[in-house]
Write a protein that holds these residues in place. Structure first.
Motif, PDB file in Angstrom:
ATOM      1  N   ALA A 161      16.829   6.769   2.889  1.00 21.28           N
ATOM      2  CA  ALA A 161      17.745   6.239   4.101  1.00 21.28           C
ATOM      3  C   ALA A 161      17.676   7.354   5.177  1.00 21.28           C
ATOM      4  CB  ALA A 161      19.413   7.056   3.576  1.00 21.28           C
ATOM      5  N   ALA A 162      16.705   7.709   5.377  1.00 17.84           N
ATOM      6  CA  ALA A 162      17.366   8.597   6.522  1.00 17.84           C
ATOM      7  C   ALA A 162      15.442   8.518   7.221  1.00 17.84           C
ATOM      8  CB  ALA A 162      16.354   9.778   6.359  1.00 17.84           C
ATOM      9  N   GLY A 163      14.571   7.096   6.839  1.00 17.06           N
ATOM     10  CA  GLY A 163      13.803   7.533   7.264  1.00 17.06           C
ATOM     11  C   GLY A 163      11.785   7.843   7.553  1.00 17.06           C
ATOM     12  N   GLU A 164      12.646   8.633   6.036  1.00 18.68           N
ATOM     13  CA  GLU A 164      11.262   9.852   5.985  1.00 18.68           C
ATOM     14  C   GLU A 164      10.853   9.574   4.814  1.00 18.68           C
ATOM     15  OE1 GLU A 164      13.367  13.777   6.234  1.00 18.68           O
ATOM     16  OE2 GLU A 164      14.657  13.072   7.099  1.00 18.68           O
ATOM     17  N   ALA A 165      11.285   8.459   4.355  1.00 16.95           N
ATOM     18  CA  ALA A 165       9.934   8.369   3.119  1.00 16.95           C
ATOM     19  C   ALA A 165      10.485   6.717   2.467  1.00 16.95           C
ATOM     20  CB  ALA A 165      10.423   9.090   1.898  1.00 16.95           C
ATOM     21  N   ASP A 166      10.049   5.620   1.510  1.00 17.31           N
ATOM     22  CA  ASP A 166      10.160   4.442   1.699  1.00 17.31           C
ATOM     23  C   ASP A 166      10.692   4.089   0.139  1.00 17.31           C
ATOM     24  OD1 ASP A 166       8.968   3.743   4.634  1.00 17.31           O
ATOM     25  OD2 ASP A 166       7.627   5.411   3.481  1.00 17.31           O
ATOM     26  N   VAL A 167       9.856   4.948  -1.019  1.00 18.04           N
ATOM     27  CA  VAL A 167      10.338   4.245  -2.087  1.00 18.04           C
ATOM     28  C   VAL A 167      10.261   6.149  -3.239  1.00 18.04           C
ATOM     29  CG1 VAL A 167       7.768   3.396  -2.877  1.00 18.04           C
ATOM     30  CG2 VAL A 167       9.776   3.151  -4.096  1.00 18.04           C
ATOM     31  N   TYR A 168      11.009   5.233  -4.246  1.00 16.51           N
ATOM     32  CA  TYR A 168      11.007   6.547  -5.782  1.00 16.51           C
ATOM     33  C   TYR A 168      11.729   6.169  -7.177  1.00 16.51           C
ATOM     34  CZ  TYR A 168      14.013   9.806  -8.323  1.00 16.51           C
ATOM     35  OH  TYR A 168      14.546  10.037  -9.349  1.00 16.51           O
ATOM     36  N   ALA A 197       0.968  -1.001   0.091  1.00 15.23           N
ATOM     37  CA  ALA A 197      -0.168  -0.431  -0.052  1.00 15.23           C
ATOM     38  C   ALA A 197       0.859   1.404  -0.135  1.00 15.23           C
ATOM     39  CB  ALA A 197      -0.662  -0.043   1.414  1.00 15.23           C
ATOM     40  N   VAL A 198       0.516   2.356  -0.593  1.00 14.64           N
ATOM     41  CA  VAL A 198       0.377   3.578  -0.523  1.00 14.64           C
ATOM     42  C   VAL A 198       0.092   4.846  -0.121  1.00 14.64           C
ATOM     43  CG1 VAL A 198       2.017   6.006  -2.206  1.00 14.64           C
ATOM     44  CG2 VAL A 198       2.661   3.756  -3.039  1.00 14.64           C
ATOM     45  N   ALA A 199       0.787   5.559   1.244  1.00 12.26           N
ATOM     46  CA  ALA A 199      -0.097   5.904   2.063  1.00 12.26           C
ATOM     47  C   ALA A 199       0.153   7.226   1.723  1.00 12.26           C
ATOM     48  CB  ALA A 199       0.209   5.332   3.497  1.00 12.26           C
ATOM     49  N   GLY A 200       1.179   8.092   0.844  1.00 18.39           N
ATOM     50  CA  GLY A 200       1.062   9.450   0.236  1.00 18.39           C
ATOM     51  C   GLY A 200       2.088   9.184  -0.228  1.00 18.39           C
ATOM     52  N   ARG A 201       2.129  10.486  -1.230  1.00 19.49           N
ATOM     53  CA  ARG A 201       3.688  10.722  -2.255  1.00 19.49           C
ATOM     54  C   ARG A 201       4.067  12.183  -1.561  1.00 19.49           C
ATOM     55  NH1 ARG A 201       2.775   8.190  -7.421  1.00 19.49           N
ATOM     56  NH2 ARG A 201       1.437   6.274  -7.474  1.00 19.49           N
ATOM     57  N   ARG A 202       5.293  12.431  -2.172  1.00 16.95           N
ATOM     58  CA  ARG A 202       6.080  13.939  -1.802  1.00 16.95           C
ATOM     59  C   ARG A 202       6.776  13.823  -3.083  1.00 16.95           C
ATOM     60  NH1 ARG A 202       9.338  14.351   3.105  1.00 16.95           N
ATOM     61  NH2 ARG A 202      10.163  16.171   2.429  1.00 16.95           N
ATOM     62  N   VAL A 203       6.531  15.061  -3.835  1.00 16.87           N
ATOM     63  CA  VAL A 203       7.209  15.384  -4.963  1.00 16.87           C
ATOM     64  C   VAL A 203       8.816  16.485  -4.559  1.00 16.87           C
ATOM     65  CG1 VAL A 203       7.532  16.916  -7.153  1.00 16.87           C
ATOM     66  CG2 VAL A 203       5.476  15.816  -6.377  1.00 16.87           C
ATOM     67  N   ILE A 204       9.800  16.254  -4.589  1.00 15.91           N
ATOM     68  CA  ILE A 204      10.863  16.767  -4.540  1.00 15.91           C
ATOM     69  C   ILE A 204      12.027  16.664  -5.513  1.00 15.91           C
ATOM     70  CG2 ILE A 204      12.011  14.924  -3.413  1.00 15.91           C
ATOM     71  CD1 ILE A 204      13.061  17.012  -1.068  1.00 15.91           C
ATOM     72  N   GLY A 205      12.891  17.270  -5.435  1.00 15.89           N
ATOM     73  CA  GLY A 205      14.088  17.974  -6.248  1.00 15.89           C
ATOM     74  C   GLY A 205      15.488  17.048  -6.391  1.00 15.89           C
ATOM     75  N   SER A 206      16.131  16.753  -7.113  1.00 15.82           N
ATOM     76  CA  SER A 206      17.924  16.332  -7.233  1.00 15.82           C
ATOM     77  C   SER A 206      17.205  15.237  -6.226  1.00 15.82           C
ATOM     78  CB  SER A 206      18.238  17.009  -5.902  1.00 15.82           C
ATOM     79  OG  SER A 206      18.001  17.339  -4.595  1.00 15.82           O
ATOM     80  N   SER A 207      18.986  14.582  -5.636  1.00 18.99           N
ATOM     81  CA  SER A 207      19.208  12.843  -5.000  1.00 18.99           C
ATOM     82  C   SER A 207      19.005  13.273  -3.724  1.00 18.99           C
ATOM     83  CB  SER A 207      20.961  13.335  -5.070  1.00 18.99           C
ATOM     84  OG  SER A 207      21.073  14.195  -4.404  1.00 18.99           O
ATOM     85  N   LEU A 208      17.848  14.607  -3.303  1.00 22.56           N
ATOM     86  CA  LEU A 208      17.199  13.939  -1.462  1.00 22.56           C
ATOM     87  C   LEU A 208      16.138  13.296  -1.628  1.00 22.56           C
ATOM     88  CD1 LEU A 208      16.914  18.034  -1.228  1.00 22.56           C
ATOM     89  CD2 LEU A 208      18.609  16.069  -0.243  1.00 22.56           C
ATOM     90  N   LYS A 209      15.448  12.950  -3.238  1.00 21.93           N
ATOM     91  CA  LYS A 209      15.099  11.758  -2.637  1.00 21.93           C
ATOM     92  C   LYS A 209      15.381  10.410  -2.489  1.00 21.93           C
ATOM     93  CE  LYS A 209      13.942  12.444  -6.354  1.00 21.93           C
ATOM     94  NZ  LYS A 209      14.572  13.794  -7.553  1.00 21.93           N
ATOM     95  N   PHE A 210      16.926  10.174  -2.561  1.00 18.77           N
ATOM     96  CA  PHE A 210      17.401   8.963  -1.791  1.00 18.77           C
ATOM     97  C   PHE A 210      17.845   8.794  -0.517  1.00 18.77           C
ATOM     98  CE2 PHE A 210      18.524   8.622  -6.944  1.00 18.77           C
ATOM     99  CZ  PHE A 210      19.031   7.596  -6.469  1.00 18.77           C
TER     100      PHE A 210
END
Length: 274
Positions: free
Chosen positions: A200-207, A183-196
């Motif tokens: 890594a920091a446990g603030e999101a799950d998949v890119y 299941a996907v609970a939410g989506r975030r839009v963000i630029g650059s390699s910050l997504k990885f």
């Protein structure tokens, strides 16, 4: 024998912070934009930051090849065999031009096709992420100095579902159609390699990324993510390699589609985006 060690990581962190300072100096005044042969934008900050990073890497590990975005655009591509650096001095140039702060300095060490060490520094906001053989960390960078290293690790999948990240400037229909097997609970839009790094920091799950990227766009963030317990794979779940050269009809160092994730279950999806 690997050269990935704590001393080298310290040097990469220092070099990335200095490149960030250079970028912020340019960011503080009117930004002149030019365009490369592929129509992508480039600014004074890209060139100045890359020059500083190249000089720092030559001091740290003389003779190790460096594949850097602006150097490649200018036709300066050293041979690579087994070990080399990938550098994007300003990842998210479009975000830099838009002044939304979502841009980074990326430096990664590649050994035998894998990113074994990387630093991603976001000058605006002062977040710096680093990863290597001993794990992954985040630290704050301010005008007063660098804060203590805080270990980071990918999180367990939340009971309510995963947080999915997409690109601010490069979203595609295939990305929007991506549905992982959980299941996907939410989506975030963000630029650059910050997504990885957010994974890594446990603030999101998949890119998921089903549009074009280059190896210097992904390597540093991928190194941090792998060091934090995550993974990056090709869209079919197989390993994601670096040092891709000499492929008929494809640019050297161009990436195929990939999925960066905190958990192997997120790499599987319910249909095949095209």
């Amino acid at each position: 024998m690997t050269i990935a060690n704590s001393g080298l990581l310290d040097g990469l962190i220092a070099a990335s912070i200095e490149a960030g300072r250079i970028i912020l100096d340019v960011y503080a005044r009117p930004i002149d934009v030019a365009f490369k042969a592929d129509a992508s934008p480039v600014t004074e900050a890209d060139g100045l930051a890359e020059a500083a990073l190249l000089a720092a890497l030559e001091r740290l590990v003389p003779g190790v090849p460096v594949i850097a975005e602006e150097s490649v655009a200018a036709g300066r591509v050293p041979p690579t065999a087994g070990r080399f650096f990938l550098v994007d001095p300003l990842d998210g140039t479009k975000e830099f031009i838009r002044r939304n702060g979502e841009f980074t300095v990326n430096v990664a060490l590649i050994e035998q096709g894998a990113p074994v060490m990387g630093v991603v520094h976001a000058p605006v906001g002062g977040r710096l992420f680093a990863g290597g053989p001993d794990g992954a960390w985040e630290m704050a960078v301010t005008a007063d100095g660098v804060g203590q290293r805080r270990p980071i690790h990918v999180r367990d999948l939340p009971a309510e579902g995963a947080t999915l990240l997409t690109s601010r400037s490069h979203a595609t229909a295939a990305t929007e159609a991506f549905r992982p097997a959980v299941a996907v609970a939410g989506r975030r839009v963000i630029g650059s390699s910050l997504k990885f790094c957010l994974i890594a920091a446990g603030e999101a799950d998949v890119y998921p990324r089903f549009g074009p990227t280059m190896e210097w766009d992904t390597a540093a963030g991928d190194a941090v993510l792998r060091a934090a317990g995550g993974m990056t794979t090709l869209a079919d779940g197989t390993p994601f390699p670096y040092g891709k050269r000499g492929r008929p009809g494809l640019a050297d160092f161009a990436n195929p589609s990939f999925i960066a994730a905190s958990d192997r279950r997120l790499v599987a999806f319910s249909h095949n985006p095209v």
